[in-house]
Design a protein around this motif. Structure first.
Motif, PDB file in Angstrom:
ATOM      1  N   ARG A  24       7.486   1.552  -5.829  1.00 45.70           N
ATOM      2  CA  ARG A  24       6.092   1.377  -5.411  1.00 45.70           C
ATOM      3  C   ARG A  24       5.218   0.890  -6.561  1.00 45.70           C
ATOM      4  O   ARG A  24       4.305   0.080  -6.349  1.00 45.70           O
ATOM      5  CB  ARG A  24       5.553   2.691  -4.848  1.00 45.70           C
ATOM      6  CG  ARG A  24       4.098   2.617  -4.425  1.00 45.70           C
ATOM      7  CD  ARG A  24       3.679   3.831  -3.638  1.00 45.70           C
ATOM      8  NE  ARG A  24       4.381   3.906  -2.362  1.00 45.70           N
ATOM      9  CZ  ARG A  24       4.136   4.844  -1.447  1.00 45.70           C
ATOM     10  NH1 ARG A  24       3.252   5.797  -1.691  1.00 45.70           N
ATOM     11  NH2 ARG A  24       4.802   4.848  -0.311  1.00 45.70           N
ATOM     12  N   TRP A  25       5.510   1.369  -7.792  1.00 47.55           N
ATOM     13  CA  TRP A  25       4.672   0.951  -8.920  1.00 47.55           C
ATOM     14  C   TRP A  25       4.739  -0.551  -9.149  1.00 47.55           C
ATOM     15  O   TRP A  25       3.778  -1.164  -9.625  1.00 47.55           O
ATOM     16  CB  TRP A  25       5.060   1.706 -10.203  1.00 47.55           C
ATOM     17  CG  TRP A  25       6.473   1.481 -10.683  1.00 47.55           C
ATOM     18  CD1 TRP A  25       7.555   2.275 -10.458  1.00 47.55           C
ATOM     19  CD2 TRP A  25       6.948   0.378 -11.464  1.00 47.55           C
ATOM     20  NE1 TRP A  25       8.674   1.758 -11.052  1.00 47.55           N
ATOM     21  CE2 TRP A  25       8.338   0.593 -11.681  1.00 47.55           C
ATOM     22  CE3 TRP A  25       6.342  -0.754 -12.011  1.00 47.55           C
ATOM     23  CZ2 TRP A  25       9.116  -0.300 -12.404  1.00 47.55           C
ATOM     24  CZ3 TRP A  25       7.124  -1.648 -12.742  1.00 47.55           C
ATOM     25  CH2 TRP A  25       8.494  -1.412 -12.934  1.00 47.55           C
ATOM     26  N   GLU A  66       2.994  -2.339  -5.684  1.00 49.85           N
ATOM     27  CA  GLU A  66       1.551  -2.150  -5.585  1.00 49.85           C
ATOM     28  C   GLU A  66       0.838  -2.355  -6.917  1.00 49.85           C
ATOM     29  O   GLU A  66      -0.388  -2.212  -6.996  1.00 49.85           O
ATOM     30  CB  GLU A  66       1.261  -0.751  -5.032  1.00 49.85           C
ATOM     31  CG  GLU A  66       1.820  -0.549  -3.632  1.00 49.85           C
ATOM     32  CD  GLU A  66       1.531   0.838  -3.078  1.00 49.85           C
ATOM     33  OE1 GLU A  66       0.935   1.658  -3.809  1.00 49.85           O
ATOM     34  OE2 GLU A  66       1.898   1.087  -1.913  1.00 49.85           O
ATOM     35  N   GLU A 122      11.770  -1.555   1.619  1.00 49.17           N
ATOM     36  CA  GLU A 122      11.443  -2.025   0.280  1.00 49.17           C
ATOM     37  C   GLU A 122      12.388  -1.438  -0.754  1.00 49.17           C
ATOM     38  O   GLU A 122      12.460  -0.229  -0.928  1.00 49.17           O
ATOM     39  CB  GLU A 122       9.995  -1.630  -0.064  1.00 49.17           C
ATOM     40  CG  GLU A 122       9.496  -2.207  -1.358  1.00 49.17           C
ATOM     41  CD  GLU A 122       9.511  -3.723  -1.348  1.00 49.17           C
ATOM     42  OE1 GLU A 122      10.428  -4.291  -1.986  1.00 49.17           O
ATOM     43  OE2 GLU A 122       8.632  -4.325  -0.692  1.00 49.17           O
ATOM     44  N   SER A 159       7.752  -5.854   1.569  1.00 52.49           N
ATOM     45  CA  SER A 159       6.490  -5.333   2.090  1.00 52.49           C
ATOM     46  C   SER A 159       5.523  -6.460   2.421  1.00 52.49           C
ATOM     47  O   SER A 159       4.807  -6.410   3.438  1.00 52.49           O
ATOM     48  CB  SER A 159       5.836  -4.403   1.064  1.00 52.49           C
ATOM     49  OG  SER A 159       6.676  -3.317   0.760  1.00 52.49           O
TER      50      SER A 159
END
Length: 241
Positions: free
Chosen positions: A189-190, A193, A185, A204
């Motif tokens: 992450r922020w 997700e 990825e 992802s």
């Protein structure tokens, strides 16, 4: 006229092939830098992916070449050059319209490709990449490549778009097609997700499709997966060896 159309199709096939090699090669190099060892032992698979992808480039180039010839020589398409032909606010809207239409086409043809017979005949080629790599974005059987090759050229006859906006569509298509297959990825992450990640497809999300097959069929957006109950969330990305 026939010779001009053939030359245009050949030129576009070369352009699509070079674009694939540069984009997939660039992301493969990024993988080697960021995730060394992730593609270890996959040399034979990668050679196969490149072979199928270059064949797909030829197929993608034929309708693209016909459209390019029709646009330049005959003015057949809705692609325009004058920025003032439509309001400036229409530029981003046209990009969104193309992406939304392409995403809908991709979802339903992709889902159909997972029926037993078309999967066995065509789509199994793409899923032979286990795990998928940055080189797998265009690794299609010719029948599947044909379903993907016609959609943007068809839209060029239906929905007005500035040539620069069309370039943006093709860039987004290329980047997402490659990055969603590269096995790791690249987005933070922020984002993945967070609220945006609930509607946008990244590596992802598409990784889950390559794990479970019968889910996560979209290309850009999770809308159709959510509406049709085929969204199963994010997959587990493989760590580098």
């Amino acid at each position: 006229m026939v010779a001009a159309v053939i030359l245009s199709a050949l030129a576009m096939s070369i352009i699509v092939g070079v674009r694939y090699l540069l984009a997939s090669g660039g992301f493969a190099l990024a993988t080697r830098w960021r995730k060394p060892g992730l593609y270890a032992g996959l040399d034979r698979q990668i050679r196969t992916e490149i072979g199928w992808s270059l064949a797909s480039a030829l197929i993608y180039g034929i309708p693209a070449g016909v459209v390019a010839w029709g646009w330049q020589a005959r003015g057949w398409t809705r692609v325009y050059r004058d920025f003032h032909a439509f309001p400036l606010w229409y530029l981003p809207l046209s990009v969104l319209l193309y992406l939304a239409a392409h995403d809908a086409w991709f979802y339903w043809t992709h889902r159909y490709m997972h029926r037993p017979r078309p999967f066995r005949i065509a789509h199994a080629v793409h899923h032979a990449s286990r795990p998928p790599t940055a080189w797998a974005a265009m690794s299609f059987h010719p029948w599947e490549a044909l379903t993907g090759a016609v959609v943007i050229p068809a839209l060029a006859f239906l929905i007005p778009i500035h040539v620069a906006a069309l370039g943006a569509v093709l860039t987004i298509m290329t980047v997402m097609g490659v990055s969603n297959h590269m096995g790791w990825e690249m987005f933070p992450r922020w984002l993945v997700e967070g609220p945006a990640g609930r509607w946008l497809i990244t590596a992802s999300h598409h990784q889950r499709h390559h794990e479970d097959f019968a889910c996560n069929y979209g290309l850009y957006f999770r809308l159709w997966d959510r509406l049709c109950g085929t969204d199963r969330g994010l997959g587990r990305l493989k760590e580098a060896a």
